[in-house]
Design a protein around this motif. Structure first.
Motif, PDB file in Angstrom:
ATOM      1  N   ASP A   1      11.828  -7.184 -18.742  1.00 25.68           N
ATOM      2  CA  ASP A   1      12.654  -7.119 -19.951  1.00 25.68           C
ATOM      3  C   ASP A   1      13.651  -5.983 -19.863  1.00 25.68           C
ATOM      4  O   ASP A   1      13.504  -5.036 -19.092  1.00 25.68           O
ATOM      5  CB  ASP A   1      11.787  -7.057 -21.209  1.00 25.68           C
ATOM      6  N   GLY A   2      14.692  -6.096 -20.679  1.00 27.48           N
ATOM      7  CA  GLY A   2      15.830  -5.193 -20.563  1.00 27.48           C
ATOM      8  C   GLY A   2      15.563  -3.757 -20.956  1.00 27.48           C
ATOM      9  O   GLY A   2      16.407  -2.883 -20.698  1.00 27.48           O
ATOM     10  N   THR A   3      14.404  -3.465 -21.566  1.00 24.12           N
ATOM     11  CA  THR A   3      14.158  -2.087 -21.976  1.00 24.12           C
ATOM     12  C   THR A   3      14.043  -1.139 -20.786  1.00 24.12           C
ATOM     13  O   THR A   3      14.261   0.066 -20.926  1.00 24.12           O
ATOM     14  CB  THR A   3      12.886  -1.991 -22.835  1.00 24.12           C
ATOM     15  N   HIS A   4      13.723  -1.677 -19.594  1.00 25.20           N
ATOM     16  CA  HIS A   4      13.701  -0.812 -18.402  1.00 25.20           C
ATOM     17  C   HIS A   4      15.104  -0.291 -18.102  1.00 25.20           C
ATOM     18  O   HIS A   4      15.276   0.891 -17.768  1.00 25.20           O
ATOM     19  CB  HIS A   4      13.159  -1.597 -17.204  1.00 25.20           C
ATOM     20  N   TYR A   5      16.087  -1.172 -18.236  1.00 27.10           N
ATOM     21  CA  TYR A   5      17.469  -0.733 -18.000  1.00 27.10           C
ATOM     22  C   TYR A   5      17.953   0.145 -19.147  1.00 27.10           C
ATOM     23  O   TYR A   5      18.717   1.102 -18.943  1.00 27.10           O
ATOM     24  CB  TYR A   5      18.395  -1.943 -17.841  1.00 27.10           C
ATOM     25  N   GLN A   6      17.529  -0.165 -20.356  1.00 25.85           N
ATOM     26  CA  GLN A   6      17.893   0.671 -21.501  1.00 25.85           C
ATOM     27  C   GLN A   6      17.453   2.116 -21.269  1.00 25.85           C
ATOM     28  O   GLN A   6      18.243   3.057 -21.449  1.00 25.85           O
ATOM     29  CB  GLN A   6      17.237   0.126 -22.763  1.00 25.85           C
ATOM     30  N   ARG A   7      16.218   2.310 -20.869  1.00 27.46           N
ATOM     31  CA  ARG A   7      15.722   3.666 -20.616  1.00 27.46           C
ATOM     32  C   ARG A   7      16.476   4.326 -19.472  1.00 27.46           C
ATOM     33  O   ARG A   7      16.789   5.516 -19.514  1.00 27.46           O
ATOM     34  CB  ARG A   7      14.223   3.618 -20.305  1.00 27.46           C
ATOM     35  N   THR A   8      16.772   3.543 -18.429  1.00 24.87           N
ATOM     36  CA  THR A   8      17.521   4.081 -17.290  1.00 24.87           C
ATOM     37  C   THR A   8      18.869   4.626 -17.734  1.00 24.87           C
ATOM     38  O   THR A   8      19.233   5.771 -17.419  1.00 24.87           O
ATOM     39  CB  THR A   8      17.725   2.987 -16.235  1.00 24.87           C
ATOM     40  N   ALA A   9      19.637   3.812 -18.467  1.00 27.11           N
ATOM     41  CA  ALA A   9      20.982   4.215 -18.884  1.00 27.11           C
ATOM     42  C   ALA A   9      20.933   5.394 -19.853  1.00 27.11           C
ATOM     43  O   ALA A   9      21.809   6.277 -19.814  1.00 27.11           O
ATOM     44  CB  ALA A   9      21.705   3.026 -19.518  1.00 27.11           C
ATOM     45  N   ASP A  10      19.939   5.431 -20.735  1.00 28.89           N
ATOM     46  CA  ASP A  10      19.821   6.574 -21.642  1.00 28.89           C
ATOM     47  C   ASP A  10      19.499   7.849 -20.873  1.00 28.89           C
ATOM     48  O   ASP A  10      19.963   8.943 -21.241  1.00 28.89           O
ATOM     49  CB  ASP A  10      18.752   6.296 -22.702  1.00 28.89           C
ATOM     50  N   HIS A  11      18.733   7.741 -19.810  1.00 27.94           N
ATOM     51  CA  HIS A  11      18.488   8.905 -18.964  1.00 27.94           C
ATOM     52  C   HIS A  11      19.778   9.360 -18.283  1.00 27.94           C
ATOM     53  O   HIS A  11      20.047  10.570 -18.169  1.00 27.94           O
ATOM     54  CB  HIS A  11      17.426   8.580 -17.908  1.00 27.94           C
ATOM     55  N   TRP A  12      20.585   8.411 -17.793  1.00 32.09           N
ATOM     56  CA  TRP A  12      21.858   8.771 -17.165  1.00 32.09           C
ATOM     57  C   TRP A  12      22.771   9.505 -18.151  1.00 32.09           C
ATOM     58  O   TRP A  12      23.413  10.492 -17.799  1.00 32.09           O
ATOM     59  CB  TRP A  12      22.560   7.518 -16.636  1.00 32.09           C
ATOM     60  N   LEU A  13      22.817   9.003 -19.384  1.00 29.17           N
ATOM     61  CA  LEU A  13      23.644   9.640 -20.409  1.00 29.17           C
ATOM     62  C   LEU A  13      23.156  11.062 -20.694  1.00 29.17           C
ATOM     63  O   LEU A  13      23.963  11.997 -20.780  1.00 29.17           O
ATOM     64  CB  LEU A  13      23.609   8.805 -21.692  1.00 29.17           C
ATOM     65  N   ALA A  14      21.850  11.223 -20.833  1.00 29.14           N
ATOM     66  CA  ALA A  14      21.303  12.556 -21.108  1.00 29.14           C
ATOM     67  C   ALA A  14      21.612  13.512 -19.961  1.00 29.14           C
ATOM     68  O   ALA A  14      21.931  14.691 -20.197  1.00 29.14           O
ATOM     69  CB  ALA A  14      19.796  12.458 -21.337  1.00 29.14           C
ATOM     70  N   ASN A  15      21.540  13.033 -18.733  1.00 31.80           N
ATOM     71  CA  ASN A  15      21.864  13.887 -17.590  1.00 31.80           C
ATOM     72  C   ASN A  15      23.329  14.298 -17.596  1.00 31.80           C
ATOM     73  O   ASN A  15      23.666  15.456 -17.301  1.00 31.80           O
ATOM     74  CB  ASN A  15      21.539  13.161 -16.284  1.00 31.80           C
TER      75      ASN A  15
END
Length: 357
Positions: free
Chosen positions: A286-300
């Motif tokens: 499900d797409g929540t794996h990518y959601q978490r990935t992109a939110d981590h990229w933004l935070a970085n």
């Protein structure tokens, strides 16, 4: 590489809310809300007319793919992602520079942990092993290439990218880590030629979204594989809909700045191209794996502003650096909201394992 919503803009791209957002004048909460509305609008437009109309559009898209080159606008993809300096991605991505969806089996993983979790999942699902000759198409910054080279020191890895800077980065990492089992080829996939029957495995992570003629590429891969070889593919997809990012007759922020020539495949798109390779198994995440990935990229990115701004100034020029700072932030948010939409049940990540017929 990642992904997009419609993010359509007015005819004049310097007017309207997009221009305000690119100047950093719209709060994140409002921007994310707008992206979710665009996701809902995209679903409504692509679903218009009911199941028969959807089927007709899907079949028409398949026909267009059959008449296309293997990939479109390769140079644009290079400019938009692959020739941006590694230093930018080192600031935003995880330790292994995985520029694609990571895997969060518990939902509590750090980005570095989620990178490794997905790489290990590839190894399991593709049945990677020591002694194999492995071809990676679209190797990015080398996250999978270097992981395979380290995990399987007796394997030979041939990695293909259309980016000179990515090749230089991977080879330098091989030198620093003492890895002598990696070859990196810089080549447009449209012109890629390899010896027949050479590879035990072909792996590809978020490259097939740049492909338009899947049948032709999969036919070539079948020739490059040994008779008992296998192709493993990771793509992002919608669960039922397939569409190009550039809307006909209109402008498109995502297509223009980040995904020119890109295609949003459906989860079953590749199942229509089994003339030379047959599907052995498909997995959906499900797409929540990518959601978490992109939110981590933004935070970085947000945490590394002082480090990143000089990189953007050198890449885009000082006058445009702030605009590109905001564009990259918008890109990460667009990815997060797209894949997080409907709790990850619309846009998702798909894995496939194909065998030669």
């Amino acid at each position: 590489m990642t992904v997009a919503t419609s993010l359509a803009t007015p005819a004049d791209p310097e007017t309207g809310l997009i221009a305000w957002a690119e100047r950093g004048l719209i709060p994140d909460v409002a921007l994310r809300s707008g992206i979710r509305r665009l996701c809902a609008q995209r679903l409504q437009e692509e679903s218009a007319g009911g199941i028969e109309a959807q089927s007709a559009r899907f079949n028409q898209c398949l026909e267009q793919l059959a008449g296309s080159p293997v990939a479109l606008h390769v140079d644009a993809a290079n400019r938009q992602h692959y020739e941006v300096p590694a230093a930018f991605f080192q600031a935003c991505l995880g330790k292994r520079l995985k520029y694609s969806s990571c895997y969060y089996p518990s939902g509590r993983e750090t980005l570095d942990e989620a990178e490794v979790a997905m790489l290990e999942l590839y190894g399991e699902r593709a049945s990677l092993a020591d002694g194999q000759h492995i071809l990676e198409l679209g190797c990015g910054w080398g996250s999978l290439t270097l992981w395979m080279a380290e995990r399987f020191p007796g394997a030979r890895i041939t990695a293909v990218s259309n980016s000179h800077s990515q090749r230089q980065h991977i080879l330098e990492q091989c030198r620093l880590r003492g890895l002598g089992n990696v070859e990196v080829i810089t080549c447009d996939v449209n012109r890629l030629e390899l010896p027949a029957g050479r590879f035990d495995r072909c792996v590809s992570v978020e490259m097939f979204e740049h492909v338009r003629n899947h049948a032709q590429l999969m036919s070539r891969i079948a020739q490059w594989l040994k008779p008992d070889g296998a192709l493993f593919v990771h793509i992002f997809a919608h669960r039922t809909l397939m569409y190009p990012f550039e809307a006909e007759g209109g402008d498109n922020w995502m297509g223009r700045h980040f995904f020119t020539g890109g295609l949003m495949p459906a989860a079953d798109t590749l199942l229509h191209f089994q003339q030379d390779l047959r599907l052995q198994r498909r997995w959906l995440l499900d797409g929540t794996h990518y959601q978490r990935t992109a939110d981590h990229w933004l935070a970085n990115q947000d945490a590394a502003r002082e480090r990143i701004m000089p990189i953007l100034e050198a890449t885009y020029g000082r006058p445009a650096a702030r605009q590109w700072w905001n564009r990259w932030r918008m890109f990460w948010m667009a990815c997060a909201e797209l894949f997080g939409y409907d709790n990850g049940q619309q846009w998702l990540v798909a894995h496939y394992l194909f065998r030669p017929r």
